[in-house]
Design a protein around this motif. Structure first.
Motif, short mmCIF file in Angstrom:
data_model
loop_
_atom_site.label_atom_id
_atom_site.label_comp_id
_atom_site.label_asym_id
_atom_site.label_seq_id
_atom_site.Cartn_x
_atom_site.Cartn_y
_atom_site.Cartn_z
N ALA A 78 0.82 -1.12 0.07
CA ALA A 78 0.22 0.10 -0.10
C ALA A 78 0.88 1.13 -0.01
O ALA A 78 1.03 2.06 0.96
CB ALA A 78 -0.80 0.12 1.07
N PRO A 79 1.70 1.44 -1.18
CA PRO A 79 2.79 2.58 -1.21
C PRO A 79 1.81 3.89 -1.14
O PRO A 79 0.84 4.00 -1.66
CB PRO A 79 3.20 2.51 -2.52
CG PRO A 79 2.38 1.61 -3.22
CD PRO A 79 1.53 0.81 -2.41
N ALA A 80 2.61 4.83 -0.46
CA ALA A 80 2.02 6.26 -0.23
C ALA A 80 2.20 7.16 -1.63
O ALA A 80 3.37 7.00 -2.27
CB ALA A 80 2.51 6.90 0.88
N ALA A 81 1.44 8.07 -1.98
CA ALA A 81 1.29 8.85 -3.12
C ALA A 81 1.80 10.18 -2.63
O ALA A 81 2.55 10.88 -3.38
CB ALA A 81 -0.01 8.81 -4.13
N GLY A 82 1.44 10.40 -1.31
CA GLY A 82 2.17 11.81 -0.63
C GLY A 82 1.63 11.50 0.67
O GLY A 82 1.00 10.62 1.41
N TRP A 83 1.92 12.72 1.60
CA TRP A 83 1.75 12.58 2.84
C TRP A 83 1.21 14.08 3.31
O TRP A 83 1.67 15.09 2.81
CB TRP A 83 2.84 12.41 3.88
CG TRP A 83 3.58 11.24 3.53
CD1 TRP A 83 4.49 10.76 2.58
CD2 TRP A 83 3.19 9.92 4.31
NE1 TRP A 83 4.80 9.51 2.74
CE2 TRP A 83 4.23 8.85 3.70
CE3 TRP A 83 2.40 9.79 5.48
CZ2 TRP A 83 4.18 7.63 4.33
CZ3 TRP A 83 2.50 8.44 5.82
CH2 TRP A 83 3.24 7.24 5.36
N ILE A 84 -0.10 13.93 4.09
CA ILE A 84 -0.58 15.11 4.36
C ILE A 84 0.19 15.51 5.76
O ILE A 84 0.00 14.87 6.63
CB ILE A 84 -1.95 14.73 4.91
CG1 ILE A 84 -3.04 14.42 3.71
CG2 ILE A 84 -2.71 15.95 5.43
CD1 ILE A 84 -3.99 13.72 4.00
N VAL A 85 0.76 16.56 5.88
CA VAL A 85 1.52 17.11 6.75
C VAL A 85 0.99 18.55 7.54
O VAL A 85 1.51 18.78 8.54
CB VAL A 85 2.83 17.63 6.12
CG1 VAL A 85 3.64 16.47 5.58
CG2 VAL A 85 2.75 18.91 5.08
#
Length: 324
Positions: A78-85
């Protein structure tokens, strides 16, 4: 009780030119979030969602097709496409600042994925939204919101030939010249018209003088009418025996202060204190006996106010004097 659920895919966020946007919309404004399949959630406290994220202290993943909730529990990638920071509330909606991975940013910029679907946390008892657990890139939106990346059609240059001609400018005038001409026209429309351009000045002055003279004459006429009305009211009150001739000046002040109409209404309710206007040859007013004639204007006023006849007042006055 907190329950995590994947909100049906939504079109969200504002596109950035030529790449993935830094800020994306995670949740629409409430107070109710409604999906196309009929499910609804209460969204009446967006700031609580932001506060929950800040208290958690962890960045939240944006994956592909909700792999975090669907594939990860099965041990699948389940790779991340981005991170909510970071999160913020804007016009009642919850927005998140995203740090995209290289693959995720490319997937959005190339329009391989165009929409975002949040996985929300909510209370089972009242379906109030509590927080965002993650979000997933998707191409099957359920709500009518903005896409992550939009098409940007090429702009067709405007032909300003007709505009420059209408403004009286030469062909090829640039934008600054056009703006200056438009501002000049706007200033002209805001300025009051010059009356001298529409009528000769002498005629305007003469008309103004006639208007002033008419206004003065009207004011004089009104003053004369007022004086006549006051005199008539006082004459009628004296003739009716409501006020003594000697008190005429006193009541004239009252009449001016309260107005003729109100003065007449008061006089109508007063008792008669004498027999009327004194005869031209002098002496006491007709119908006033010797005892009444001896009363002062102030004593006659007391009679009028108390309703006591002048004769009775004079008699009581004489008896009091004799007793002393």
């Amino acid at each position: 009780m907190d329950t995590s659920a994947t909100l049906p895919p939504q079109e969200i966020a504002l596109a950035s030119e030529g790449g993935a946007p830094e800020w994306v919309q995670l949740l629409p404004a409430g107070p109710v979030i409604a999906a196309n399949d009929g499910r609804t959630w209460r969204m009446d406290d967006p700031q609580a969602v932001v506060s929950r994220f800040a208290a958690g202290g962890l960045d939240l993943p944006i994956d592909y097709e909700h792999a975090t909730a669907v594939k990860a529990p099965k041990g699948e990638p389940a790779p991340a496409a981005g991170w909510i920071v970071a999160m913020d509330v804007r016009d009642g909606a919850v927005w998140g600042r995203v740090e995209w991975t290289e693959a995720g940013g490319e997937a959005v910029a190339s329009r391989a994925y165009r929409y975002l679907s949040p996985g929300i946390q909510f209370s089972k008892s009242d379906r109030r939204v509590l927080g965002v657990a993650h979000a997933g890139l998707t191409n099957t939106p359920a709500l009518d919101m903005a896409a992550l990346c939009r098409d940007h059609p090429k702009e067709t240059p405007m032909d300003l030939t007709k505009v420059t001609k209408a403004l009286g400018l030469v062909d090829g005038a640039d934008a600054d010249q056009i703006e200056t001409a438009i501002c000049r026209l706007q200033d002209q429309t805001k300025a009051p018209p010059d009356a001298a351009k529409f009528a000769p000045r002498a005629e305007l002055d003469a008309a103004a003088q006639r208007a002033n003279a008419a206004e003065t004459e009207l004011a004089t006429l009104r003053a004369e009418q007022t004086e006549a009305a006051i005199k008539g009211a006082l004459d009628a009150a004296v003739e009716a025996g409501k006020i003594a001739p000697a008190q005429r000046d006193f009541y004239e002040v009252s009449c001016r202060q309260m107005g003729v109409e109100k003065f007449n209404a008061y006089v109508a309710s007063w008792p008669v204190i004498g027999g009327g206007q004194a005869p031209a040859g002098g002496g006491k007013p007709a119908g006033v006996d010797a005892g009444v004639a001896g009363l002062t204007p102030e004593e006659l006023e007391v009679c009028r106010l108390t309703g006591k006849s002048p004769a009775d007042f004079a008699k009581a006055k004489a008896e009091q004097a004799a007793a002393v």
